[in-house]
Design a protein around this motif. Structure first.
Motif: not given
Length: 367
Positions: A156-170
């Motif tokens: 899980i990740l809910n804040k930006y790390l460079e251009s990556l952030i977690g998305i709730n999706k299958p």
């Protein structure tokens, strides 16, 4: 065979119903040698075994069973020190049964070198027609297919790390494709491992991404809403050979001293109904606001709390209290609070520092 399969070479037509079963068979000190001759487009794959062929393997059958394969000391000039598989349904074969049981023989997920078993989803014709660079880019350790997501961890990740952030999706789970929330990850584990949202999975692993996770509201784990007996919260890829070096950060965001987000909650992370809560390699910090409820609250008979290499630092805490009660101490809560007698508490390699507590509380309190 052009230098593939130093011990055994299988070229199989998967269309008819056939069966290849390896029982109590040792393949050791075999070698697949790279052959630079243009006669052989690919070579040096599968030191012990090379398996490939035409048409699609049917995972609903017992066509391939390598559970009795014993491998040791094999080498390959290119890939698959003990076995290389080039077949269109290699992923499906690896996922058949439990954690690659029909593929890996005596390969050990914890101790074996991942390069022992490798493969690519191509038929033999497709394999021979591809460039070496394509094969190198698209082949995988076979453990990658049966241990997906890696380590059975939903990150899980809910804040930006460079251009990556977690998305709730299958399909979210891997560290490079994390989910956004704890609740969604808990749900997806049941759906993906048990085929329904309420499927009970004995153990659920939640990985805190190296970019960290902000806990903006208290969260409660229970057997009835988490559909598991055990929740493990761990740093990225914990327990795998690719585990992150430092601790992962879990930050409690209360927002302000006047925030009502704690109201009606027993702890920022609470576990009830006897569910096990185990935390590994996590650093817990706050946004510098004073907390009024425990960070971790455990309740229920036969409950288990394990803290392994966990740090709590820079925390201000005022314990709940009721001075008008005849026994005011029964309201006092520790920053880590276990409210049951028949419980197990395990702590190893932990660090608690710069913690300021008012109103008689403790860092750890078992009541």
């Amino acid at each position: 065979n052009g230098g593939n399969g130093g011990g055994v070479y299988f070229e199989v037509n998967f269309a008819p119903v056939i069966q290849i079963k390896i029982q109590d068979t040792t393949i050791h000190d075999c070698e697949a040698i790279t052959n630079s001759s243009s006669t052989y487009p690919q070579s040096g794959f599968g030191g012990g075994i090379f398996l490939s062929g035409s048409n699609d393997y049917d995972q609903t059958t017992d066509t391939l069973d390598f559970s009795g394969m014993l491998i040791s000391g094999n080498t390959a000039g290119r890939s698959g020190q003990s076995m290389y598989v080039a077949m269109t349904k290699v992923k499906e074969w690896c996922k058949k049964g439990t954690l690659g049981e029909f593929v890996k023989g005596n390969y050990n997920d914890e101790t074996s070198d991942e390069s022992e078993l490798e493969g690519i989803p191509l038929s033999l014709a497709g394999f021979n027609s591809q460039s070496q660079s394509y094969i190198s880019d698209n082949q995988r350790h076979l453990e990658y297919y049966w241990d997906s997501p890696r380590g059975q961890i939903w990150h899980i990740l809910n804040k930006y790390l460079e251009s990556l952030i977690g998305i709730n999706k299958p399909g979210c789970a891997e560290f490079d494709n994390p989910c956004n929330t704890i609740a969604y990850a808990i749900l997806q584990i049941s759906i993906e491992k048990g085929s329904s949202a309420d499927a009970i999975i004995p153990e659920k692993k939640i990985g805190i991404h190296q970019g960290g996770y902000d806990l903006t509201a208290p969260y409660q784990f229970s057997k009835s809403n988490s559909y598991t007996d055990c929740v493990k919260i761990m740093k990225q890829l914990y327990g795998t050979t690719s585990v992150m070096e430092d601790q992962a950060e879990l930050k409690i965001i209360k927002g302000s001293s006047g925030s009502a987000v704690e109201s009606g909650n027993q702890g920022w992370i609470s576990a009830i109904e006897g569910i096990q809560l185990r935390i590994y390699g996590i650093k817990i910090v706050t946004d510098d606001t004073t907390l009024l409820i425990p960070i971790i609250y455990i309740e229920g008979e036969t409950s288990v709390l394990e803290l392994n290499t966990v740090t709590l630092t820079g925390i201000d805490y005022i314990s709940p209290s009721n001075p008008d009660d005849p026994n005011p101490e029964r309201f006092i809560r520790g920053l880590i609070h276990i409210d049951v007698d028949d419980s197990i508490f395990i702590a190893s390699g932990c660090l608690f520092k710069d913690i300021n507590i008012d109103s008689g509380g403790n860092t750890i309190r078992i009541h």
